[in-house]
Design a protein around this motif. Structure first.
Motif, mmCIF file in Angstrom:
data_model
loop_
_atom_site.group_PDB
_atom_site.id
_atom_site.type_symbol
_atom_site.label_atom_id
_atom_site.label_comp_id
_atom_site.label_asym_id
_atom_site.label_seq_id
_atom_site.Cartn_x
_atom_site.Cartn_y
_atom_site.Cartn_z
ATOM 1 N N ALA A 167 0.832 -1.203 0.000
ATOM 2 C CA ALA A 167 0.000 0.000 0.000
ATOM 3 C C ALA A 167 0.867 1.254 0.000
ATOM 4 O O ALA A 167 0.592 2.221 -0.729
ATOM 5 N N LYS A 168 1.914 1.245 0.803
ATOM 6 C CA LYS A 168 2.814 2.400 0.853
ATOM 7 C C LYS A 168 3.469 2.632 -0.496
ATOM 8 O O LYS A 168 3.619 3.781 -0.943
ATOM 9 N N ASP A 169 3.829 1.547 -1.181
ATOM 10 C CA ASP A 169 4.507 1.672 -2.472
ATOM 11 C C ASP A 169 3.597 2.290 -3.529
ATOM 12 O O ASP A 169 4.017 3.193 -4.250
ATOM 13 N N ILE A 170 2.337 1.834 -3.621
ATOM 14 C CA ILE A 170 1.466 2.374 -4.657
ATOM 15 C C ILE A 170 1.126 3.836 -4.368
ATOM 16 O O ILE A 170 1.061 4.667 -5.277
ATOM 17 N N ILE A 171 0.945 4.175 -3.087
ATOM 18 C CA ILE A 171 0.644 5.566 -2.743
ATOM 19 C C ILE A 171 1.828 6.468 -3.088
ATOM 20 O O ILE A 171 1.655 7.547 -3.680
ATOM 21 N N ASN A 172 3.035 6.040 -2.754
ATOM 22 C CA ASN A 172 4.226 6.841 -3.069
ATOM 23 C C ASN A 172 4.402 7.014 -4.575
ATOM 24 O O ASN A 172 4.798 8.097 -5.041
ATOM 25 N N LYS A 173 4.108 5.980 -5.341
ATOM 26 C CA LYS A 173 4.269 6.074 -6.793
ATOM 27 C C LYS A 173 3.200 6.944 -7.432
ATOM 28 O O LYS A 173 3.446 7.581 -8.458
ATOM 29 N N LEU A 174 2.017 6.994 -6.824
ATOM 30 C CA LEU A 174 0.955 7.872 -7.330
ATOM 31 C C LEU A 174 1.191 9.323 -6.920
ATOM 32 O O LEU A 174 0.815 10.251 -7.644
ATOM 33 N N LEU A 175 1.815 9.519 -5.771
ATOM 34 C CA LEU A 175 2.083 10.877 -5.284
ATOM 35 C C LEU A 175 3.452 11.393 -5.729
ATOM 36 O O LEU A 175 3.945 12.385 -5.200
ATOM 37 N N CYS A 176 4.025 10.748 -6.716
ATOM 38 C CA CYS A 176 5.315 11.177 -7.262
ATOM 39 C C CYS A 176 5.214 12.605 -7.799
ATOM 40 O O CYS A 176 4.281 12.937 -8.537
ATOM 41 N N ASN A 177 6.159 13.454 -7.439
ATOM 42 C CA ASN A 177 6.132 14.849 -7.880
ATOM 43 C C ASN A 177 6.353 15.005 -9.378
ATOM 44 O O ASN A 177 5.888 15.971 -9.979
ATOM 45 N N ASN A 178 7.077 14.076 -9.969
ATOM 46 C CA ASN A 178 7.337 14.123 -11.412
ATOM 47 C C ASN A 178 6.193 13.428 -12.144
ATOM 48 O O ASN A 178 6.077 12.206 -12.089
ATOM 49 N N PRO A 179 5.328 14.166 -12.838
ATOM 50 C CA PRO A 179 4.164 13.538 -13.459
ATOM 51 C C PRO A 179 4.509 12.501 -14.515
ATOM 52 O O PRO A 179 3.744 11.555 -14.726
ATOM 53 N N SER A 180 5.644 12.639 -15.189
ATOM 54 C CA SER A 180 6.012 11.660 -16.209
ATOM 55 C C SER A 180 6.415 10.323 -15.597
ATOM 56 O O SER A 180 6.389 9.290 -16.271
ATOM 57 N N GLN A 181 6.790 10.331 -14.303
ATOM 58 C CA GLN A 181 7.176 9.110 -13.612
ATOM 59 C C GLN A 181 6.058 8.579 -12.709
ATOM 60 O O GLN A 181 6.216 7.549 -12.067
ATOM 61 N N ARG A 182 4.953 9.260 -12.680
ATOM 62 C CA ARG A 182 3.848 8.894 -11.785
ATOM 63 C C ARG A 182 3.134 7.642 -12.285
ATOM 64 O O ARG A 182 2.849 7.509 -13.485
ATOM 65 N N LEU A 183 2.852 6.730 -11.379
ATOM 66 C CA LEU A 183 2.117 5.526 -11.734
ATOM 67 C C LEU A 183 0.748 5.915 -12.296
ATOM 68 O O LEU A 183 0.086 6.815 -11.780
ATOM 69 N N GLY A 184 0.326 5.223 -13.315
ATOM 70 C CA GLY A 184 -0.888 5.583 -14.041
ATOM 71 C C GLY A 184 -0.528 6.216 -15.361
ATOM 72 O O GLY A 184 -1.112 5.901 -16.394
ATOM 73 N N VAL A 185 0.467 7.105 -15.313
ATOM 74 C CA VAL A 185 1.060 7.674 -16.531
ATOM 75 C C VAL A 185 2.212 6.792 -16.971
ATOM 76 O O VAL A 185 2.379 6.488 -18.156
ATOM 77 N N ASN A 186 3.011 6.375 -16.009
ATOM 78 C CA ASN A 186 4.188 5.551 -16.267
ATOM 79 C C ASN A 186 3.950 4.145 -15.706
ATOM 80 O O ASN A 186 3.815 3.973 -14.504
ATOM 81 N N GLY A 187 3.867 3.156 -16.571
ATOM 82 C CA GLY A 187 3.654 1.789 -16.117
ATOM 83 C C GLY A 187 2.188 1.395 -16.105
ATOM 84 O O GLY A 187 1.294 2.247 -16.204
ATOM 85 N N ASN A 188 1.933 0.108 -15.978
ATOM 86 C CA ASN A 188 0.572 -0.430 -15.948
ATOM 87 C C ASN A 188 0.113 -0.545 -14.497
ATOM 88 O O ASN A 188 0.539 -1.426 -13.764
ATOM 89 N N ILE A 189 -0.749 0.359 -14.084
ATOM 90 C CA ILE A 189 -1.165 0.406 -12.687
ATOM 91 C C ILE A 189 -1.893 -0.865 -12.272
ATOM 92 O O ILE A 189 -1.826 -1.299 -11.126
ATOM 93 N N ARG A 190 -2.569 -1.510 -13.208
ATOM 94 C CA ARG A 190 -3.319 -2.726 -12.868
ATOM 95 C C ARG A 190 -2.399 -3.881 -12.471
ATOM 96 O O ARG A 190 -2.849 -4.825 -11.829
ATOM 97 N N GLN A 191 -1.145 -3.809 -12.851
ATOM 98 C CA GLN A 191 -0.203 -4.876 -12.533
ATOM 99 C C GLN A 191 0.527 -4.651 -11.215
ATOM 100 O O GLN A 191 1.344 -5.479 -10.812
ATOM 101 N N HIS A 192 0.218 -3.538 -10.531
ATOM 102 C CA HIS A 192 0.869 -3.299 -9.246
ATOM 103 C C HIS A 192 0.411 -4.344 -8.233
ATOM 104 O O HIS A 192 -0.740 -4.809 -8.248
ATOM 105 N N GLN A 193 1.297 -4.717 -7.325
ATOM 106 C CA GLN A 193 1.007 -5.751 -6.337
ATOM 107 C C GLN A 193 -0.175 -5.405 -5.433
ATOM 108 O O GLN A 193 -0.812 -6.289 -4.850
ATOM 109 N N PHE A 194 -0.493 -4.130 -5.328
ATOM 110 C CA PHE A 194 -1.650 -3.712 -4.538
ATOM 111 C C PHE A 194 -2.928 -4.365 -5.063
ATOM 112 O O PHE A 194 -3.866 -4.631 -4.310
ATOM 113 N N PHE A 195 -2.950 -4.632 -6.389
ATOM 114 C CA PHE A 195 -4.128 -5.214 -7.025
ATOM 115 C C PHE A 195 -3.949 -6.704 -7.333
ATOM 116 O O PHE A 195 -4.642 -7.241 -8.193
ATOM 117 N N MET A 196 -3.051 -7.358 -6.633
ATOM 118 C CA MET A 196 -2.707 -8.734 -6.973
ATOM 119 C C MET A 196 -3.900 -9.689 -6.874
ATOM 120 O O MET A 196 -3.941 -10.719 -7.551
#
Length: 263
Positions: A167-196
């Motif tokens: 949970a901490k990992d997905i929140i940190n990746k979504l709250l990334c200050n760099n929008p180009s590196q933010r999960l959802g924009v960068n990477g497949n969010i559905r494959q994150h372990q939070f949604f395993m």
């Protein structure tokens, strides 16, 4: 208002967005008729249930993900994602609502600069007056997941302790200050372990039972108990809309193909 009317018609294609039934106008007013969500808004729902366990939070986050991804696939950025703008229907499923601050036709590399939204849910690039795109919705989504798990609303630099590394990992990746590196924009969010544990096919077909099914919200007054979330009143606009403004709303009226008539 015109953008919201257009977005609502597009929203009919997703089970995780509030659906319109009709739109019409009078001389002084515009009306939108939407599906009824007897569970009220998600913020009030979270206040009733308290902090969610990781499994429950992942379910609701997955439904929101489906709605956000559908909007983005249609070139729409919501720009005001927050629990108050997510509704809970009688079955317990979620519907993203309130498209009054949305912007459409945001395809490809197109960006916006207008600062809108709710403090505590606004992405840093928007706060800084920089150009932005759909990444602002994913930042807001990260704040929503944090609220589900910790019970604290809004973003601040001193975040509360988040239980669980996933949970901490997905929140940190979504709250990334760099929008180009933010999960959802960068990477497949559905494959994150939070949604395993999420079966996305079954989820999108509404075959997965929600962890909580809300009873009809009630309020007690001197006249009795009513199964409604809240009652709001507003002063009607008394100034007649100018003719040139009326012309902007040609074609505003709408009836959903799903509308049912009763004898």
């Amino acid at each position: 208002m015109l953008v919201e009317r257009r977005v609502l018609e597009v929203a009919s294609g997703s089970a995780f967005l509030v659906h319109p039934y009709l739109a019409f106008q009078t001389t002084n007013h515009l009306f939108l008729g939407l599906e009824y969500a007897s569970g009220g808004d998600f913020h009030t729902f979270l206040q009733r249930t308290g902090c969610l366990d990781i499994t429950s939070a992942a379910f609701y986050a997955a439904e929101i993900t489906c709605g956000v991804q559908y909007l983005h696939s249609k070139g729409i950025i919501h720009r005001d994602l927050k629990p108050e703008n997510i509704l809970v229907v009688e079955s317990g499923h979620l519907r993203i609502a309130d498209f009054g601050l949305s912007i459409d036709n945001m395809f490809g590399e197109r960006t916006a600069t207008e600062r809108v939204g709710t403090p505590g849910f606004i992405a840093p690039e928007m706060l800084a007056g920089e150009e932005y795109n759909a990444g602002v919705d994913w930042f807001s989504f990260g704040v929503i997941i944090k609220e589900m798990i910790t019970g604290t609303s809004g973003y601040n630099r001193r975040q509360p302790k988040i239980p669980g590394d996933v949970a901490k990992d997905i929140i940190n990746k979504l709250l990334c200050n760099n929008p180009s590196q933010r999960l959802g924009v960068n990477g497949n969010i559905r494959q994150h372990q939070f949604f395993m544990h999420i079966d996305w096919v079954s989820l999108e077909a509404l075959r997965v039972a929600p962890p909580h099914v809300p009873g009809p919200p009630t309020i007690r007054t001197s006249s009795g108990v009513f199964n409604i979330d809240h009652i709001e009143s507003a002063e009607a606009r008394r100034t007649k809309i100018r003719a040139e403004d009326q012309e902007l709303f040609g074609g505003f009226s709408y009836i959903s193909p799903k509308w049912r008539t009763f004898p």
